[in-house]
Design an enzyme around this catalytic site. Structure first.
Site, PDB file in Angstrom:
ATOM      1  N   ASP A  63       0.735  -1.354   0.079  1.00  0.00           N
ATOM      2  CA  ASP A  63      -0.010   0.056   0.007  1.00  0.00           C
ATOM      3  C   ASP A  63       0.749   1.241  -0.023  1.00  0.00           C
ATOM      4  O   ASP A  63       1.976   1.344   0.516  1.00  0.00           O
ATOM      5  CB  ASP A  63      -0.812  -0.031   1.195  1.00  0.00           C
ATOM      6  N   MET A  64       0.443   2.520  -0.394  1.00  0.00           N
ATOM      7  CA  MET A  64       0.645   3.474  -0.370  1.00  0.00           C
ATOM      8  C   MET A  64       0.429   4.503   0.727  1.00  0.00           C
ATOM      9  O   MET A  64      -0.893   4.425   0.847  1.00  0.00           O
ATOM     10  CB  MET A  64       0.604   4.486  -1.836  1.00  0.00           C
ATOM     11  N   THR A  73     -11.707   2.888  -7.914  1.00  0.00           N
ATOM     12  CA  THR A  73     -12.515   3.989  -7.677  1.00  0.00           C
ATOM     13  C   THR A  73     -13.936   3.610  -7.804  1.00  0.00           C
ATOM     14  O   THR A  73     -14.251   2.613  -8.095  1.00  0.00           O
ATOM     15  CB  THR A  73     -12.372   4.961  -9.111  1.00  0.00           C
ATOM     16  N   GLU A 100     -13.642  11.391   2.897  1.00  0.00           N
ATOM     17  CA  GLU A 100     -13.846  11.216   1.620  1.00  0.00           C
ATOM     18  C   GLU A 100     -15.112  11.700   1.402  1.00  0.00           C
ATOM     19  O   GLU A 100     -15.463  11.877   0.341  1.00  0.00           O
ATOM     20  CB  GLU A 100     -13.561   9.893   0.963  1.00  0.00           C
ATOM     21  N   ARG A 135      -2.014  -0.525  -8.358  1.00  0.00           N
ATOM     22  CA  ARG A 135      -3.425  -0.043  -8.120  1.00  0.00           C
ATOM     23  C   ARG A 135      -3.463   1.228  -8.236  1.00  0.00           C
ATOM     24  O   ARG A 135      -2.675   2.162  -7.422  1.00  0.00           O
ATOM     25  CB  ARG A 135      -3.947  -0.575  -6.796  1.00  0.00           C
ATOM     26  N   GLY A 187      -6.280   8.720  -3.580  1.00  0.00           N
ATOM     27  CA  GLY A 187      -5.562   9.073  -2.648  1.00  0.00           C
ATOM     28  C   GLY A 187      -6.545   9.848  -1.491  1.00  0.00           C
ATOM     29  O   GLY A 187      -7.377  10.468  -1.526  1.00  0.00           O
ATOM     30  N   ALA A 188      -5.821   9.464  -0.094  1.00  0.00           N
ATOM     31  CA  ALA A 188      -6.861   9.721   0.979  1.00  0.00           C
ATOM     32  C   ALA A 188      -5.884  10.680   2.011  1.00  0.00           C
ATOM     33  O   ALA A 188      -6.601  10.667   3.395  1.00  0.00           O
ATOM     34  CB  ALA A 188      -7.642   8.601   1.586  1.00  0.00           C
TER      35      ALA A 188
END
Length: 312
Positions: free
Chosen positions: A137-138, A231, A297, A189, A193-194
Site C-alpha cells: 500500500d501507499m 475508484t 472522503e 493499483r 489518495g486519501a
C-alpha cells in the site's frame, strides 16, 4: 461539486485521523462503531474471512488488509509479519479468491528501512510460495519514494505475479511514476489518495485529481500489465471502460477495485457484466485512522454520527 465547507470538513477529519489520543474516545461511541462497521470487516481475522466468503459468493475477489498504523518496535513488526503469514495460510485453507495488502509502516519503515524490507520480503516470499500476491500500500507522500524503492527491490526478486504497488492520482509525481513502473512491469493499483497533503506535492482541486487519474489509467491500460483501477466514481469507471473498448482490451485485461462497504451495487453490477472486481477488505483493532480517512472522503457520513450521538 466540492464546496468550501466540504474541503474544510475533509481537512479537519484528516487532521483528526492523525490524533491517536482520540481513538479511545471515538471507539467508545456506539454511533462511530456502527458506521465503522460499514467500512471495516471486523476486528479479527476470522471476521474478515467471513466477510470475504460473502463477497466470493457474489462473484467478487478480495484483498485483505490488516489495519495497524501503531507499529513502533521491531517486535511489533515481527508480529505483523506472522499475522500476514497466518492470513496467507488461511486464504489457502478457505479457498477464497483473495490476496493481501500491506503497509510498509507495519513492517518498520518509520524507524528502520532495512527492517521494513526484510519484513516485507518475508511476507512476499510466503505469498510467492503459495502462488499468491502482496499489494504494498501507499501512504503519505513523505514515504512515497522509499515505498516504491522497496517494491522495486521485491519485484526484482519475486517478479510481476507476486508483488505490486499503489499510486495515488492526487500526487503531482504520479504520472511519471506510472510510466516508470509500467516500463518495469510492476503491477499498480491506481487510486485517488486519501491523505492530507500540501499543494506543492498534491493537486488541491478535484478536477485536476480526476484528470490525472484518467491520464494514469490510460498509461496503465496501454502497458500490457494486469493492473487495478480503484475508484467508486462512475465517471472514472465509464472513462476506463470507454478507453478499454477503444483499445480493444478484453474484460480480463485489468480489474476494478473498490473499498469494502462502498457502492456494493456497483461492485456487483460490474462483476455480473464480466469485469473482474476486487474489494479491499480492512479489518483489525486499529481501525480508527482508516475510518477517519473514509469519513474525510465523504464528510456527509459525519452527520450520521452526529445525529445518532444526539439521540443518546
Amino acid at each position: 461539486m466540492t464546496t468550501a465547507a466540504d474541503q474544510l470538513s475533509r481537512s479537519a477529519l484528516l487532521f483528526l485521523s492523525r490524533q491517536s489520543n482520540l481513538k479511545d474516545v471515538a471507539t467508545r461511541l456506539k454511533p462511530f462503531r456502527q458506521l465503522a462497521s460499514r467500512f471495516i470487516a471486523g476486528e479479527t481475522l476470522e471476521e474478515a474471512v467471513d466477510a470475504v466468503r460473502a463477497l466470493t459468493a457474489k462473484g467478487l475477489m478480495a484483498s485483505f488488509d490488516h489495519l495497524n498504523e501503531a507499529v513502533r518496535s521491531p517486535q511489533e513488526t515481527r508480529d505483523e509479519v506472522r499475522h500476514y503469514q497466518r492470513l496467507l495460510a488461511r486464504i489457502d485453507q478457505v479457498g477464497v479468491k483473495a490476496n493481501v495488502s500491506m503497509k510498509l509502516t507495519q513492517c518498520g519503515l518509520l524507524f528502520d528501512r532495512n527492517l521494513a524490507l526484510q519484513n516485507a520480503r518475508a511476507v512476499v516470499a510466503d505469498a510467492a510460495a503459495r502462488d499468491s500476491f502482496v499489494r504494498v500500500d501507499m501512504e503519505e507522500s513523505a514515504v512515497t519514494q522509499v515505498t516504491l524503492d522497496i517494491v522495486r527491490d521485491l519485484h526484482s526478486e519475486f517478479g510481476e505475479p507476486h508483488v505490486g504497488a499503489v499510486l495515488q492520482s492526487y500526487l503531482r509525481r504520479t504520472e511519471e511514476d506510472a510510466k516508470a513502473l509500467c516500463a518495469e512491469r510492476i503491477r499498480i493499483r491506481l487510486c485517488k489518495g486519501a491523505y492530507l497533503e500540501g499543494p506543492d506535492v498534491a493537486f488541491p482541486d478535484k478536477k485536476d485529481v480526476d484528470a490525472n487519474f484518467v491520464r494514469c489509467m490510460r498509461i496503465l491500460l496501454d502497458s500490457g500489465v494486469y493492473h487495478g483501477i480503484a475508484t467508486h466514481d462512475e465517471r472514472m469507471i465509464d472513462a476506463t471502460l470507454e478507453y478499454a473498448a477503444r483499445q480493444h482490451l478484453p474484460k480480463g485485461a485489468f480489474e476494478f477495485q473498490m473499498l469494502y462497504g462502498i457502492r456494493r451495487d456497483l461492485q456487483e453490477r460490474l462483476a455480473k457484466e464480466g469485469h473482474p472486481v476486487r474489494v479491499y477488505v480492512p479489518y483489525g483493532k486499529h481501525w480508527y485512522p482508516y475510518f477517519m480517512r473514509r469519513l474525510a472522503e465523504r464528510p456527509a457520513n459525519l452527520w450520521f454520527v452526529m445525529r445518532n450521538l444526539m439521540k443518546g
